[in-house]
Write an enzyme that holds these catalytic residues in place. Structure first.
Site, short mmCIF file in Angstrom:
data_model
loop_
_atom_site.label_atom_id
_atom_site.label_comp_id
_atom_site.label_asym_id
_atom_site.label_seq_id
_atom_site.Cartn_x
_atom_site.Cartn_y
_atom_site.Cartn_z
N GLU A 43 31.01 52.71 52.86
CA GLU A 43 30.85 53.41 54.12
C GLU A 43 29.38 53.61 54.37
OE1 GLU A 43 32.54 57.03 56.67
OE2 GLU A 43 32.58 57.22 54.53
N LYS A 115 36.30 53.46 61.92
CA LYS A 115 37.09 54.10 61.31
C LYS A 115 37.90 55.29 62.29
CE LYS A 115 35.84 58.27 58.20
NZ LYS A 115 34.72 58.93 57.65
N CYS A 156 37.10 55.70 54.28
CA CYS A 156 36.87 57.15 53.58
C CYS A 156 38.07 57.89 53.89
CB CYS A 156 35.58 57.54 54.14
SG CYS A 156 34.92 58.71 53.07
#
Length: 284
Positions: A43, A115, A156
């Site tokens: 990320e 995300k 994440c």
């Protein structure tokens, strides 16, 4: 669908995208040189920068972003599927996308993924994060059929939302990607157990490239890039610091085998939540 070698690139990205690109290129070449057909970076490969004004100064739209350009070029040159875990992309509306990219061996963008879940938390040591103040969350779960595997996407904090993984597993995903920049505090407590749980409960591989160490913007990330099989076994793992590459050979036949042994995806049942029962007081 087959056997292939996967690699994760562990980095400690700083605030300069061009220096980070140099590191990324070196490590991706190392992974490809060891036979990896799928290589994943962490990320925010392009930069980790907490200062909004400084971040704005290095932001670029997708068509002009140097990380995107470098990823496409590297994938084409090395003839691999290269997954840039994510980088910050200027959306052109005052907000930013935390966006990952998968490039084909021809250098084409196969899929991009924004995300979905924003890291808005207040931690016990006073550490506080408000991703939603800067980034626009994605709204679509995405997966892709590759020549060697069905690949799903998460980034994440997405790991704390098992429904995202379950929805993709039900649709046939065999390998879930989870590039990350986990904080040291949350990583020490939850990184391994969350990733192994997602692999076990869905009978799939998890491949997670991580940021690691103390960064130029002052944050500290947990590292421990990892590859986990559908039975929860750790196939490869990096340490808590250092730029490195880990590799593992993935046989997607193990997905079907794990799901046959524990067929929880098939055995799942719908249910309704009954009203909470109000218990009476103690004896008078």
């Amino acid at each position: 669908m087959g056997v292939f070698r996967a690699a994760t690139v562990q980095m400690c990205s700083g605030v300069d995208p061009h220096r980070n690109i140099e590191t990324m290129e070196r490590l991706v070449r190392e992974a490809a040189g060891q036979g990896a057909r799928y290589v994943q970076t962490p990320e925010m490969t392009g930069a980790l920068q907490r200062n909004r004004k400084a971040l704005d100064a290095i932001l670029r739209e997708e068509k002009d972003d140097p990380v995107v350009a470098a990823g496409a070029r590297l994938a084409s040159e090395l003839r691999i599927h290269l997954h840039i875990g994510s980088t910050a992309i200027d959306r052109g509306d005052g907000m930013i996308a935390n966006r990952g990219y998968l490039f084909s061996p021809r250098g084409e963008t196969v899929v991009s993924y924004d995300k979905i879940h924003m890291f808005d938390v207040d931690l016990a040591n006073g550490e506080s994060w408000r991703e939603s103040a800067v980034y626009t969350p994605g709204a679509e779960a995405k997966s892709v059929s590759l020549p060697f595997a069905e690949l799903g996407f998460a980034i994440c904090y997405d790991v704390r939302f098992p429904e995202l993984f379950r929805a993709q597993a039900v649709e046939g995903v065999e390998v879930m990607s989870l590039p990350a920049a986990f904080t040291r505090q949350t990583g020490e407590a939850h990184w391994h157990v969350l990733l192994r749980a997602r692999a076990i409960e869905n009978g799939l591989f998890v491949v997670a490239a991580a940021q690691a160490g103390i960064h130029e913007d002052g944050r500290e990330t947990y590292g421990h890039s990892i590859i986990i099989d559908p039975w929860g076994k750790v196939l490869a793992e990096a340490g808590s610091t250092g730029e490195t590459v880990i590799l593992a050979d993935i046989d997607t036949a193990e997905v079907a085998a794990a799901r046959a042994r524990i067929p929880n995806l098939r055995n799942a049942r719908s249910f309704k939540l009954a009203p909470r029962i109000q218990a009476g007081g103690g004896a008078g």
